[in-house]
Structure formats: C-alpha cells, structure tokens
Scaffold this motif. Structure first.
Motif, PDB file in Angstrom:
ATOM      1  N   ARG A   1      -7.831  -6.279  -3.727  1.00 55.68           N
ATOM      2  CA  ARG A   1      -8.727  -5.210  -3.246  1.00 55.68           C
ATOM      3  C   ARG A   1      -8.142  -3.828  -3.535  1.00 55.68           C
ATOM      4  NH1 ARG A   1      -6.229  -4.480   2.068  1.00 55.68           N
ATOM      5  NH2 ARG A   1      -4.973  -6.332   2.361  1.00 55.68           N
ATOM      6  N   LEU A   2      -6.840  -3.771  -3.812  1.00 53.77           N
ATOM      7  CA  LEU A   2      -6.217  -2.466  -4.057  1.00 53.77           C
ATOM      8  C   LEU A   2      -6.432  -1.992  -5.500  1.00 53.77           C
ATOM      9  CD1 LEU A   2      -2.813  -2.982  -2.205  1.00 53.77           C
ATOM     10  CD2 LEU A   2      -4.866  -1.844  -1.350  1.00 53.77           C
ATOM     11  N   SER A   3      -6.401  -2.924  -6.450  1.00 51.70           N
ATOM     12  CA  SER A   3      -6.697  -2.545  -7.835  1.00 51.70           C
ATOM     13  C   SER A   3      -6.942  -3.790  -8.668  1.00 51.70           C
ATOM     14  CB  SER A   3      -5.554  -1.727  -8.454  1.00 51.70           C
ATOM     15  OG  SER A   3      -4.640  -2.580  -9.112  1.00 51.70           O
ATOM     16  N   ARG A   4      -7.661  -3.596  -9.756  1.00 48.06           N
ATOM     17  CA  ARG A   4      -7.981  -4.732 -10.625  1.00 48.06           C
ATOM     18  C   ARG A   4      -6.741  -5.262 -11.327  1.00 48.06           C
ATOM     19  NH1 ARG A   4     -13.010  -3.161 -14.298  1.00 48.06           N
ATOM     20  NH2 ARG A   4     -12.441  -5.188 -15.174  1.00 48.06           N
ATOM     21  N   GLN A   5      -5.698  -4.445 -11.414  1.00 49.04           N
ATOM     22  CA  GLN A   5      -4.476  -4.932 -12.068  1.00 49.04           C
ATOM     23  C   GLN A   5      -3.884  -6.133 -11.335  1.00 49.04           C
ATOM     24  OE1 GLN A   5      -2.540  -1.078 -12.098  1.00 49.04           O
ATOM     25  NE2 GLN A   5      -2.586  -1.029 -14.334  1.00 49.04           N
ATOM     26  N   TRP A   6      -4.100  -6.185 -10.027  1.00 51.47           N
ATOM     27  CA  TRP A   6      -3.577  -7.332  -9.272  1.00 51.47           C
ATOM     28  C   TRP A   6      -4.249  -8.635  -9.686  1.00 51.47           C
ATOM     29  CZ3 TRP A   6       0.659  -7.741  -6.498  1.00 51.47           C
ATOM     30  CH2 TRP A   6       1.260  -6.573  -6.015  1.00 51.47           C
TER      31      TRP A   6
ATOM     32  N   LYS B   1       0.824  -1.212   0.000  1.00 51.68           N
ATOM     33  CA  LYS B   1       0.000   0.000   0.000  1.00 51.68           C
ATOM     34  C   LYS B   1       0.859   1.263   0.000  1.00 51.68           C
ATOM     35  CE  LYS B   1      -4.638   0.570   1.826  1.00 51.68           C
ATOM     36  NZ  LYS B   1      -5.527   0.309   2.941  1.00 51.68           N
ATOM     37  N   THR B   2       2.017   1.181   0.618  1.00 54.74           N
ATOM     38  CA  THR B   2       2.851   2.380   0.737  1.00 54.74           C
ATOM     39  C   THR B   2       4.067   2.331  -0.193  1.00 54.74           C
ATOM     40  OG1 THR B   2       4.053   1.328   2.529  1.00 54.74           O
ATOM     41  CG2 THR B   2       2.212   2.746   3.145  1.00 54.74           C
ATOM     42  N   ALA B   3       4.186   1.247  -0.963  1.00 57.53           N
ATOM     43  CA  ALA B   3       5.382   1.082  -1.803  1.00 57.53           C
ATOM     44  C   ALA B   3       5.372   2.077  -2.956  1.00 57.53           C
ATOM     45  CB  ALA B   3       5.434  -0.339  -2.346  1.00 57.53           C
TER      46      ALA B   3
END
Lengths: 100, 497
Positions: free
Chosen positions: B150-155, B83-85
């Motif tokens: 949950r952070l983005s669909r790219q994952w 999340k912070t990278a």
C-alpha cells in the motif's frame, strides 16, 4: 588481512542475539575450561569461538538458563557456525580436522 | 513417546534404504537426476550428515521459530518502521525481497530433487526438511513484504521481480537456474547447499541482519537471521556429500563445481549485497563494510572450511580478492545511473561524510570511483539531471548478465573478454566468467542477456522507453534517486559560496 584470517583455527557457534546466546557464552566458558573464548558481538548476532574445538553441553545450558533445555532448541538461535559440527542430544561439538 | 533415546535409533531410521527387485536401480535413480558419478549405492549409504534432527524435533523447532518471527512482527507493527525508515533502507528491503523471496520458494524444488533422487538415504531425509525450510522462507518473505504494497508499487516487486524480464531479475534467474534447477542431486548438494548456503547466504542473512538491527529494523533482522538458522542446518548436506565424493576419488569434480558456482555467486552478490551494505544502508547504521563482511564470512569462515575438507581455494583466488575492492563499487555507479531500470530507488551514498567513510574502508576510492561521482555530483549541482540519466544501454556479460565494468581513474581499464562459439560472439566481464562458459558451453549457449534481446529485435522500440516497457517497469515502479538528491545539498552549498 586475507591470509591472516585464513590461518585461524577458531570454531564455534554464531548465535542470534537473545537469552539463549547469553547463556551459551556462559555454558561455553564452563564446557571448555582453560581455553581462551573469543566473543565478537555484532548486535544481531554474536560469535563465540575457541581454537580447534568448542563444546556446548545441554547440562551447561540448563545451568546457565536456570531451566530445562533440550539441545534441539539451540537451532532456533544458531544462525551459523564456524568449523564442522557434530550434534547429539547432550552435546554439540564444533571442530576442525586440521590445525593450521 | 519412544522408549529409545534419539541417538540410539536416529542412524537406523535415517539410513533406511532398500534393494529394488522389480525395477533396475538406474530407472529409479536416472543418472541425469541423481548424478551419482559411478559411485555405488553402498558408498552413498555412508552419507552421514553431522547436524541431526528427527522429524518430531524438526516440526517442533520450526513451529517455535515461526512463533518468534511472527510475534516480533506483530509486536512492532504499530511502530510503522518502514513508513519512517530512511529511504536507503527501504531500497535495501525492496532489492532483497525482489531478488530472493520467490527464488527461495523455488529452492524447495532443488531440495525436492535431492529428496527424491539422491542415492544417499540420509541426504533424502535431510533434503525433505530442506524443502520445507525453503517453503517457509518463500512464504515468510512474501508475507512480510506484502503489507507494504500500500506504500508503493515497488513493494509489489517482492513477488513480481523474478517473473519479469527486468535485467537484474534476468541475472538472478540465470544464476539460480544454473545452480538450483538444472543440476543433478549431487551437483545441487555441492553447489547450492555447500558453496552457496554454507558460504554466501551468511552475508545476506546474518551480515545484513546486523545492519538491520543497527538501523532499528528488528522485524527484518529477526526474520532473516531466523531464515539462516534453517540454512545452516540443511547446508550441512553439502559437506556430507563432499565427504562421500572425496572418499571415492571425485574430489576434482567437487572442486570444479565449487570453482564455477563460487564465482557466479560472487558476481550476483556484488550486485545485490555490495551496494546495499556500502551505499544504501544509512551511514550511521553500517556495522561493517561489505568487504569486511566478506572477509568475516567468506575469507575467514568459508574458505577455512574448504581447507579443512581437503579442498582448495578457487583457482582465481587472487582475482577474487582484488575484486572485493572494485566490483560492487563499479556496479553501484551503474545501477544508480541506470536507476529507472531497477525496481527500487538506489541511494547514491555519495555525500561528503559517506565518501569519507568509503575512502577509509577502501583506500583509493576517491581517486577512482570518487571521480565518477565527482562528475555526477557536478551535473546535479548545475541542474543537469538529464546528464545523470541513461540514454543508451550498457554492454552486459553473457555469464553474469550484469554490466561489464572496470575501475575508473587516470585510465579506464574496462575490458571485454570475447568468445566466438558456434558462430555466435559472446562477451564476458572477466576471464573467469568466460572460463565458466567454456566449462559447459552447451548449458549456456542458448541464453540471451538483455542486450542480446535488444539486438534480436525483441525489445521494441529499441530505446530506453522500449527497454523499460520490456522490463515491466512503469512509472512508480522504476527507480529514482532514493533521497531525491538531498545528498548533493552540501556540494550545492559549497558551489554557491
């Protein structure tokens, strides 16, 4: 660069950073008396190499770690190695057939 | 517990073979699956893998490896590293997982082919472990990436990429299919376990783990270096198979397979590993340049190993060495420019500080690739973002399936190496790609790269929108500049002065 690195004879383990890697450095110094040991620390992994042949024994690992050690445990840390390998329950040997 | 020591029984049980009575040998080991090349069974029995593991040891060691990997993940979960990278590092992770997680799972079938069809009994045992290894790699990498969906669909592309017709996925699939899924057991041992795993996987799984540790991503660093401990073990099948081939007069055959797959692997790594090491990984965390990692692992280590086994450097060696200064820089410009067509957000890596680093690592970069970035940067500074985005499609190589590129500068040396085979015109990015095709045209002739599909009418409408739809890329998945052009800010300030 290309030609120069091609002509090296270095063999040995490339170990994931940790206690076993640190112990292996000590053990390799003990198991290869009189040989120059080349250590290349890349944070996540460490190259421990010497010329032509590099031995690593279970007995030296136990001395360095101060606990019982089965040779198979080295695999958990053995990310890669240079040269050829021979494994046995008491010793691992890294070597080249040819000296260049 | 056994009363015998391991070295007293190991060779005996690992070498167990039998003489079939009811079924002919060639029915048990069909040549197209076994690939024994006329070398008799007795000779294959001489196979002696140097890295010996019993099943009991295997299970115990793998359990301990997993305990280590999962506990590091659990321990660092609350730190919320991803999340912070830096966004460039997130792109590194997404490109890695999408190109490799499912491919590793599939690699279990390549190991299974050796486990079933190799005539060398020892090969069958070691490949069984290799099969379990590859399942572990697939499961670990799908699991570790999944929590970020949950952070983005790219994952989600960690799982999805290789099931799509996205161009880089087609390129990866074509190479993996060629190396792992359409070869007999012996070719698989040489191409996959020897050339690919003894050589190149060190780049992506140890080289990159050094960058990951520098970037503070200890979960990923620990994960991929643990995977490489499996690879290093089961890769040793290749050397043992090579020895049998050399002893039985098949060294030229082995050399030929290495020459083909070494080049194919290089082209794939120049797309996947080159840009992430030299452009996406934040500057302060780059342990070495891509070229330096290649020199460490491929030129210093793998090629020295080839020499020791009596093999030669691939015949195109000088071209390969020259390509280390070119291919991935050119591909990176292309991937960044065509960023909507990939499932990650390419980082330009072209700030003044990053360019200074590139010039230092690759003398001459500023007067070649740097000039391409001058134009891109100028367009960004002037607010002409539309001129930094693609409207047409590039010419792709019919072997590597990646764009045909060259080095920019005073002259533009990009060249197509065409070939007409059975009335069809093929395009190649280098004479070596074309040579690979010519070795086995029957194997490769039917494949259509992305551009072939556009020309065949499979991509509708035949424009960028149709291409993105065909590739399965929706908004939120298609790539954007990883840092939202923040890297160009220094140039903007300079222009304002």
């Amino acid at each position: 660069m290309a030609t120069e690195t091609l002509r090296n004879n270095r063999v040995g383990p490339i170990l994931r950073a940790g206690d076993v890697a640190k112990a292996a450095v000590q053990a390799i110094e003990r198991d290869n008396p009189g040989k120059a040991i080349h250590i290349d620390d890349r944070t996540a992994y460490i190259r421990v190499e010497c010329d032509d042949e590099c031995l690593l024994t279970r007995a030296s690992m136990e001395l360095a770690l101060g606990r019982p050690f089965e040779m198979r445990e080295i695999e958990i840390s053995l990310g890669s190695f240079s040269g050829n390998i021979d494994t046995s329950p008491e010793c691992i040997r890294f070597y080249f057939n040819k000296h260049v | 517990m056994t009363s015998l020591k391991q070295d007293e029984y190991y060779d005996l049980i690992r070498g167990v073979n039998w003489t079939p009575k009811y079924v002919p040998e060639e029915e048990i080991f069909p040549e197209e699956m076994s690939g024994s090349r006329g070398i008799p069974m007795a000779q294959w029995e001489a196979f002696d893998e140097p890295y010996k593991v019993t099943y009991g040891d295997y299970v115990q060691t793998q359990r301990e490896k997993d305990a280590g990997v999962y506990s590091v993940k659990a321990g660092l979960e609350r730190a919320n590293y991803v999340k912070t990278a830096d966004p460039g590092w997130v792109s590194t992770l997404q490109a890695h997982y999408g190109a490799l997680a499912v491919a590793e799972y599939a690699a279990a079938t390549a190991e299974a082919r050796m486990a079933r069809f190799s005539k060398a009994p020892g090969n069958r045992v070691v490949a069984t472990f290799g099969m379990l290894d590859e399942m572990r790699h697939g499961q670990l990498q799908l699991f570790f990436s999944h929590e970020h969906t949950r952070l983005s669909r790219q994952w989600d592309w960690a799982h999805k990429a290789l099931y799509t017709n996205e161009w880089a996925a087609i390129a990866a699939r074509h190479m993996f299919d060629d190396m792992m899924f359409t070869r007999d057991a012996i070719s698989t041992a040489i191409m996959l376990t020897f050339a690919f795993e003894t050589g190149f996987t060190n780049m992506q799984f140890l080289g990159l783990s050094a960058d990951a540790a520098e970037a503070g991503d200890h979960t990923f660093s620990n994960l991929i270096s643990s995977i490489q401990t499996d690879e290093s073990r089961h890769a040793q099948q290749g050397g043992a198979i090579l020895k049998v081939m050399v002893d039985n007069g098949k060294i030229d055959d082995a050399q030929h397979m290495i020459d083909v797959i070494f080049w194919r692997t290089w082209k794939l790594f120049s797309v996947l590993t080159g840009p992430i090491m030299d452009y996406y990984t934040p500057l302060e965390h780059r342990k070495q340049s891509f070229k330096e990692f290649m020199e460490e692992w491929i030129i210093g280590q793998f090629v020295r190993q080839l020499d020791d086994l009596g093999l030669k450097k691939p015949w195109y060696w000088d071209t390969f060495v020259a390509d280390l200064d070119q291919a991935h820089h050119a591909i990176h410009v292309g991937v960044w420019f065509y960023r909507p067509t990939v499932w990650w957000n390419p980082a330009a890596g072209a700030s003044p500080e990053e360019r200074a680093w590139l010039e230092q690592k690759y003398p001459g970069w500023n007067t070649t690739f740097g000039r391409t970035w001058d134009v891109i940067t100028d367009n960004i500074v002037r607010g002409r973002l539309n001129m930094t985005l693609p409207e047409t499609l590039p010419l792709l190589c019919n072997m590597s399936n990646v764009p045909i590129v060259g080095t920019p500068g005073d002259k533009w040396n990009t060249k197509d190496y065409p070939l007409v085979y059975e009335g069809r015109l093929y395009h190649f990015g280098s004479p070596i790609d074309r040579w690979c095709f010519e070795q086995e045209p029957e194997r490769y002739k039917g494949h259509m790269n992305f551009i072939d599909r556009v020309l065949a009418g499979l991509v509708q409408p035949p424009d960028m929108a149709g291409a993105l739809a065909y590739m399965g890329l929706a908004p939120g998945e298609m790539g954007e500049d990883a840092h939202d052009y923040a890297w160009a800010a220094a140039y903007q300030r300079k222009a304002a002065e």
